[in-house]
Design an enzyme around this catalytic site. Structure first.
Site, short mmCIF file in Angstrom:
data_model
loop_
_atom_site.label_atom_id
_atom_site.label_comp_id
_atom_site.label_asym_id
_atom_site.label_seq_id
_atom_site.Cartn_x
_atom_site.Cartn_y
_atom_site.Cartn_z
N SER A 108 0.95 -1.34 0.15
CA SER A 108 -0.05 -0.08 -0.28
C SER A 108 0.83 1.27 0.03
O SER A 108 1.82 1.36 0.87
CB SER A 108 -0.86 -0.07 0.93
OG SER A 108 -1.71 1.35 1.17
N ASN A 145 -6.48 -1.25 1.84
CA ASN A 145 -5.93 -0.63 3.05
C ASN A 145 -6.40 0.51 3.67
O ASN A 145 -6.95 1.56 2.85
CB ASN A 145 -4.49 -0.35 2.41
CG ASN A 145 -3.62 0.08 3.71
OD1 ASN A 145 -3.60 1.24 4.18
ND2 ASN A 145 -2.47 -0.60 4.19
N GLY A 200 11.23 -4.13 3.05
CA GLY A 200 12.57 -4.11 2.55
C GLY A 200 12.82 -5.19 1.37
O GLY A 200 13.98 -5.47 0.89
N CYS A 247 0.40 4.06 10.70
CA CYS A 247 0.95 5.03 9.98
C CYS A 247 1.62 6.05 10.81
O CYS A 247 1.04 6.80 11.61
CB CYS A 247 -0.03 5.68 9.17
SG CYS A 247 0.47 7.13 8.05
C1 LIG Z 1 5.70 6.23 -0.17
C2 LIG Z 1 5.13 5.33 0.68
C3 LIG Z 1 3.80 5.51 1.05
C4 LIG Z 1 3.15 4.65 1.87
N1 LIG Z 1 1.58 4.57 2.24
C5 LIG Z 1 1.44 3.60 3.01
C6 LIG Z 1 -0.39 3.56 3.15
O1 LIG Z 1 -1.03 4.56 2.60
N2 LIG Z 1 -0.89 2.73 3.85
C7 LIG Z 1 -0.05 1.65 4.43
O2 LIG Z 1 -0.53 0.99 5.17
N3 LIG Z 1 1.53 1.72 4.40
C8 LIG Z 1 2.04 2.72 3.73
N4 LIG Z 1 3.47 2.40 3.34
C9 LIG Z 1 4.16 1.69 4.02
C10 LIG Z 1 4.28 0.33 3.01
O3 LIG Z 1 3.10 -0.12 2.68
C11 LIG Z 1 5.35 -0.68 3.71
O4 LIG Z 1 4.62 -1.28 4.69
C12 LIG Z 1 6.54 -0.30 4.29
O5 LIG Z 1 6.96 0.89 3.25
C13 LIG Z 1 7.61 -1.43 4.24
O6 LIG Z 1 7.93 -1.98 3.11
P1 LIG Z 1 9.20 -1.69 2.06
O7 LIG Z 1 10.31 -1.52 2.85
O8 LIG Z 1 9.00 -2.62 1.03
O9 LIG Z 1 8.95 -0.01 1.65
C14 LIG Z 1 3.87 3.53 2.52
C15 LIG Z 1 5.30 3.45 1.93
C16 LIG Z 1 5.87 4.30 1.34
C17 LIG Z 1 7.40 4.18 1.07
#
Ligand SMILES: Cc1cc2nc3c(=O)[nH]c(=O)nc-3n(C[C@H](O)[C@H](O)[C@H](O)COP(=O)(O)O)c2cc1C
Length: 307
Positions: A25, A104, A249, A135
């Site tokens: 998300s 989400n 990650g 969040c």
């Molecule tokens: C730009 C951005 C926006 C995000 N927006 C949301 C969101 O709207 N809702 C949510 O549950 N997580 C949100 N996340 C978190 C991601 O879904 C994820 O849980 C988190 O980034 C860890 O994964 P990653 O290391 O692969 O980025 C966001 C992450 C990023 C980088």
């Protein structure tokens, strides 16, 4: 060549996924920016942008800072609000994407979480509700619910009562004991858990002598946080029986295998979509090749094997 017998399908409760790879998300919007790059139907599912009751413009700019092997964001749940998401964004996504999606949702009160759950009840193609109680980029609500077992359980119970869909609670890593929060959600009726959301972090611009992002502190994610996310999935798998979506990650098929060995039934790819928009496609293509190399005939068989 990959042996044809390799099965990379998995399941989240009663929902079967062709493969375990789901864009996370907030890093894939509602699919619009990606659908011309590749056929979205290759994805296991899609967790679409965090949706709130009211439209939100998000936080002031700048709201992104780069870090080695990662990024910090403080987007602040920018989205057009649940009514528009259901009336405009999802019908557009469903023109292309034909599998169940993950909604989400983010509330600023229990009533808002309930309203969001009720709103998505009528959208058949929503297969799972992913309840964001983690969040770090909004005041009140958001992470406030995800850092204590009682409030995490309260949100879980309220959403479960309001919805017939499977409810996955998205957990915050910004806690001392994530297993304790996970157990509280499971006891309150959660059907599954998504973890982790971003880790609180910051950068300072040494020329301006001020924090890089306007909100000062944001959510740190990307390949740098993989070992933290893996450790938390491992701990939660030991504490709970419900399915886990492993997030944090992930940037390669090898990370997917590691995350599943730690206990995840499926995974989400977040920040890496912003580095390489073809990331999910490439990982899905690489998975059977790597499974073959590692002697894995059925990817489901590795869930939790590291324990
Ligand atoms: C730009 C951005 C926006 C995000 N927006 C949301 C969101 O709207 N809702 C949510 O549950 N997580 C949100 N996340 C978190 C991601 O879904 C994820 O849980 C988190 O980034 C860890 O994964 P990653 O290391 O692969 O980025 C966001 C992450 C990023 C980088």
């Amino acid at each position: 060549m990959v042996a044809k017998t390799i099965d990379i399908s998995t399941s989240l409760g009663n929902i079967t996924l062709d493969n375990p790879v789901i864009p996370a998300s907030g890093t894939f919007g509602f699919g619009e920016e990606f659908k011309d790059l590749y056929d979205l139907n290759i994805l296991g599912s899609i967790s679409f942008k965090g949706t709130t009751c009211e439209p939100r413009l998000g936080n002031p700019l700048p709201r992104i800072a780069e870090t080695p092997m990662g990024m910090i964001n403080s987007v602040g749940l920018q989205n057009p609000g649940v009514e528009k998401v259901i009336a405009e964004e999802l019908p557009r996504l469903f023109e292309t994407y034909r599998k169940p999606v993950i909604a989400n949702i983010s509330g600023f009160s229990i009533d808002e979480y309930v309203h969001l759950a009720e709103s998505f009840e009528k959208v058949d193609q929503v297969g799972i509700l992913e309840v964001n109680i983690s969040c770090p980029n909004v005041h009140n609500g958001g992470m406030a619910y995800g850092v204590c077992p009682e409030s995490a359980a309260e949100v879980t119970r309220a959403v479960k009562n309001a919805s017939s869909k499977p409810v996955y609670i998205k957990l915050s890593p910004n806690v001392t004991d994530i297993a304790e929060i996970a157990m509280a959600c499971e006891e309150a009726g959660a059907d599954g858990l998504s973890l982790i959301n971003t880790i609180m972090g910051m950068r300072i611009d040494v020329n301006r002598r001020k924090p890089v992002i306007a909100n000062k502190i944001g959510g740190f994610s990307g390949p740098a946080i993989f070992p933290v996310a893996l450790r938390m999935v491992y701990q939660v798998y030991e504490a709970c029986k419900i399915p886990i979506i492993g997030i944090g990650g992930i940037s390669s098929a090898r990370d997917v295998i590691e995350m599943m060995m730690a206990g995840a039934s499926a995974v989400q790819v977040g920040a890496y979509n912003l580095v390489n928009p073809w990331a999910c496609k490439e990982i899905i293509e690489e998975l059977p090749v790597l499974c073959d190399e590692l002697g894995i005939a059925d990817i489901k068989s590795i869930i939790g094997v590291a324990h």
